[in-house]
Design an enzyme around this catalytic site. Structure first.
Site, short mmCIF file in Angstrom:
data_model
loop_
_atom_site.label_atom_id
_atom_site.label_comp_id
_atom_site.label_asym_id
_atom_site.label_seq_id
_atom_site.Cartn_x
_atom_site.Cartn_y
_atom_site.Cartn_z
N HIS A 114 0.87 -1.18 0.00
CA HIS A 114 0.00 0.00 0.00
C HIS A 114 0.90 1.22 0.00
O HIS A 114 1.72 1.40 0.90
CB HIS A 114 -0.91 0.01 1.23
N LYS B 156 5.51 3.03 6.87
CA LYS B 156 4.31 3.15 7.69
C LYS B 156 4.34 2.21 8.88
O LYS B 156 3.59 2.40 9.83
CB LYS B 156 3.06 2.86 6.87
N GLN C 253 11.81 -1.19 -1.10
CA GLN C 253 12.55 -0.05 -1.65
C GLN C 253 12.87 -0.29 -3.13
O GLN C 253 12.68 0.59 -3.97
CB GLN C 253 13.85 0.20 -0.88
#
Length: 179
Positions: free
Chosen positions: A24, A73, A90
């Site tokens: 997400h 997050k 990443q």
């Protein structure tokens, strides 16, 4: 047609996959010299416990263009989750941004003038780095595409709202949705 990059900030979101390896991603894209640059630099300079924003790289010492700040997050905990956050997610985000440049969503000639802030969810239960990479690549690209194309439209949102809100973590019952 005016360039979407004339706007102060473009905002996009994408959710790809399911289960522990879903990705997400939320992005904010803006020009250097504007409020996105201020937010980018502030986030980079003010990490908090467990949340250390970092520059997304194609490989060490080669940052992706537009320069993209990866903001996790979820606190990176445990070896596999850390490898997914700093490794596969990443790399997936870098590839998704590069896909957007290669396809012309972000014109290559503007890439040095833009900055991206990407807030990325990597589930602490992640269990497959390759699936994590593929999902994050698609989510990174999808979030950039949504930002650049200003999608979904308000009409799309209203049409989706007919069924009521839902997400992978919660869907209200019809009784709860009743006014």
């Amino acid at each position: 047609m005016p360039s979407p990059f004339a706007a102060t900030a473009l905002i996009g979101e994408s959710f790809v996959g399911d289960g522990a390896n879903a990705a997400h991603t939320n992005v904010v894209i803006g020009r250097k010299g504007g409020p996105v640059e201020t937010a980018w630099a502030t986030a980079l300079a003010t990490p908090s416990a467990g949340h250390v924003p970092f520059m997304t790289v194609v490989r060490p010492s080669v940052p992706v263009k537009p320069q993209t700040l990866f903001v996790n997050k979820a606190v990176a905990g445990g070896e596999l989750h850390q490898r997914a956050t700093w490794g596969s997610a990443q790399a997936g985000l870098a590839r998704g941004v590069m896909d957007a440049v290669e396809e012309g969503l972000i014109p290559a000639e503007t890439a040095d003038d833009l900055l991206i802030i990407a807030a990325v969810w990597v589930n602490p239960a992640v269990d497959d780095l390759d699936v994590s990479f593929r999902n994050q690549r698609a989510a990174g690209y999808g979030a950039v595409r949504a930002a650049v194309t200003a999608t979904p439209s308000v009409a799309d949102v209203l049409a989706a709202a007919v069924r009521g809100p839902e997400n992978p973590f919660y869907t209200p019952t019809p009784e709860v949705l009743a006014r």
